[in-house]
Design a protein around this motif. Structure first.
Motif, PDB file in Angstrom:
ATOM      1  N   VAL A  33      70.977 -15.615  69.534  1.00  0.00           N
ATOM      2  CA  VAL A  33      70.741 -14.189  69.321  1.00  0.00           C
ATOM      3  C   VAL A  33      70.723 -13.793  67.848  1.00  0.00           C
ATOM      4  O   VAL A  33      69.951 -12.911  67.441  1.00  0.00           O
ATOM      5  CB  VAL A  33      71.779 -13.345  70.107  1.00  0.00           C
ATOM      6  N   GLU A  34      71.544 -14.426  67.021  1.00  0.00           N
ATOM      7  CA  GLU A  34      71.560 -14.070  65.599  1.00  0.00           C
ATOM      8  C   GLU A  34      70.224 -14.410  64.938  1.00  0.00           C
ATOM      9  O   GLU A  34      69.692 -13.640  64.137  1.00  0.00           O
ATOM     10  CB  GLU A  34      72.714 -14.783  64.886  1.00  0.00           C
ATOM     11  N   TYR A  37      67.611 -11.964  66.326  1.00  0.00           N
ATOM     12  CA  TYR A  37      67.791 -10.637  65.730  1.00  0.00           C
ATOM     13  C   TYR A  37      67.208 -10.604  64.315  1.00  0.00           C
ATOM     14  O   TYR A  37      66.536  -9.652  63.919  1.00  0.00           O
ATOM     15  CB  TYR A  37      69.286 -10.298  65.695  1.00  0.00           C
ATOM     16  N   CYS A  40      63.337 -10.361  64.102  1.00  0.00           N
ATOM     17  CA  CYS A  40      62.713  -9.106  64.551  1.00  0.00           C
ATOM     18  C   CYS A  40      62.859  -8.023  63.491  1.00  0.00           C
ATOM     19  O   CYS A  40      63.435  -6.947  63.736  1.00  0.00           O
ATOM     20  CB  CYS A  40      63.325  -8.665  65.873  1.00  0.00           C
ATOM     21  N   ASN A  78      60.326  -5.327  67.638  1.00  0.00           N
ATOM     22  CA  ASN A  78      61.075  -5.256  66.373  1.00  0.00           C
ATOM     23  C   ASN A  78      61.252  -3.830  65.868  1.00  0.00           C
ATOM     24  O   ASN A  78      62.205  -3.525  65.154  1.00  0.00           O
ATOM     25  CB  ASN A  78      60.401  -6.112  65.300  1.00  0.00           C
ATOM     26  N   ARG A  81      64.580  -2.162  66.842  1.00  0.00           N
ATOM     27  CA  ARG A  81      65.807  -2.915  66.601  1.00  0.00           C
ATOM     28  C   ARG A  81      66.903  -2.107  65.915  1.00  0.00           C
ATOM     29  O   ARG A  81      68.065  -2.117  66.346  1.00  0.00           O
ATOM     30  CB  ARG A  81      65.499  -4.160  65.755  1.00  0.00           C
ATOM     31  N   ARG A  86      72.820  -2.768  69.228  1.00  0.00           N
ATOM     32  CA  ARG A  86      72.302  -4.110  69.475  1.00  0.00           C
ATOM     33  C   ARG A  86      72.286  -4.416  70.975  1.00  0.00           C
ATOM     34  O   ARG A  86      71.307  -4.970  71.483  1.00  0.00           O
ATOM     35  CB  ARG A  86      73.134  -5.156  68.733  1.00  0.00           C
ATOM     36  N   TRP A  89      69.459  -2.618  72.644  1.00  0.00           N
ATOM     37  CA  TRP A  89      68.171  -3.178  72.236  1.00  0.00           C
ATOM     38  C   TRP A  89      67.911  -4.509  72.935  1.00  0.00           C
ATOM     39  O   TRP A  89      66.812  -4.750  73.445  1.00  0.00           O
ATOM     40  CB  TRP A  89      68.132  -3.360  70.720  1.00  0.00           C
ATOM     41  N   LEU A  90      68.918  -5.362  72.998  1.00  0.00           N
ATOM     42  CA  LEU A  90      68.761  -6.644  73.677  1.00  0.00           C
ATOM     43  C   LEU A  90      68.493  -6.443  75.165  1.00  0.00           C
ATOM     44  O   LEU A  90      67.700  -7.170  75.771  1.00  0.00           O
ATOM     45  CB  LEU A  90      70.011  -7.505  73.480  1.00  0.00           C
TER      46      LEU A  90
END
Length: 239
Positions: A33-34, A37, A40, A78, A81, A86, A89-90
């Motif tokens: 995920v990092e 993230y 994006c 993106n 974002r 977070r 958004w995810l």
């Protein structure tokens, strides 16, 4: 990305493609995920999240050809974002990814017949959605109302003539947040605890729940059963 071909026209092949793309997207939204993230960047052009058949994921611009070789994922993920939390958004990306996975699978299955499409969806539906994985939701069984003798909503479906008829209960019929209070459900055959990753079926007589594998019932077979009786109840009736 692969287009429709004779080697990808069968239910098993299409499901294998779906499962690989799903695994890739889940990895992007959880383990990686990092990295996801960071890729994006809202300052970049419209970006999409792709899951590939080799279980790799990619953040990239949409396909240039029109129409594209395969249905395209949600465009411009993106841009939102930095405008929401977070987690939200995810979750949004996960929902759109689920829609994309289904659209690709049924695009590849355009030549399937009705029964094959039904079997493909049943196989896909046995796995938690990307959204459920990302938000840590899990399937739970419906519980009958204490003041009613009726079956839960999961145990009722409509026939072709519009009349309601009783059907066996399926454990994947509804979903609730993980922190909701539910008593532990144990398999009436092996005694194992309930798991949302496995197919379960409820007996319409004794209302006990079983792993589908323990009573040799598959999701596809369950669709054709009007009323399910577990092995013990079937033996009692035969005496």
């Amino acid at each position: 990305m692969a287009s429709i071909s004779s080697s990808q026209s069968g239910v098993e092949d299409i499901f294998k493609d779906f499962a690989a793309r799903r695994a890739a997207i889940i990895r992007a939204l959880t383990d990686d995920v990092e990295e996801f993230y960071g890729q994006c960047d809202p300052e970049k052009e419209n970006l999409c999240l792709y899951g590939h058949p080799n279980e790799t994921w990619e953040v990239n611009l949409p396909a240039e050809e029109v129409p594209p070789e395969l249905p395209e994922p949600a465009l411009g993920i993106n841009f939102a974002r930095d405008g929401m939390s977070r987690r939200d958004w995810l979750s949004l990306v996960a929902v759109h990814s689920d829609c994309w996975l289904v659209s690709v699978a049924f695009y590849l299955g355009a030549r399937l017949n009705r029964n094959e499409r039904k079997r493909l969806f049943s196989m896909m539906n046995d796995a938690p959605t990307v959204f459920e994985v990302v938000t840590e939701r899990k399937p739970v069984k419906d519980k009958p109302s204490a003041d009613s003798g009726n079956k839960s909503r999961a145990g009722t479906k409509r026939s072709n003539d519009g009349q309601s008829k009783t059907n066996h209960k399926l454990a994947d019929a509804s979903y609730e947040e993980e922190d909701d209070d539910h008593s532990e459900t144990l398999c009436g055959s092996c005694g194992g605890s309930y798991s949302g990753d496995e197919f379960w079926i409820g007996c319409d007589v004794c209302e006990k729940w079983y792993h589908g594998k323990c009573v040799k019932i598959t999701p596809a077979k369950a669709e054709s059963i009007k009323q399910y009786k577990c092995p013990p109840c079937s033996l009692k009736r035969g005496k």
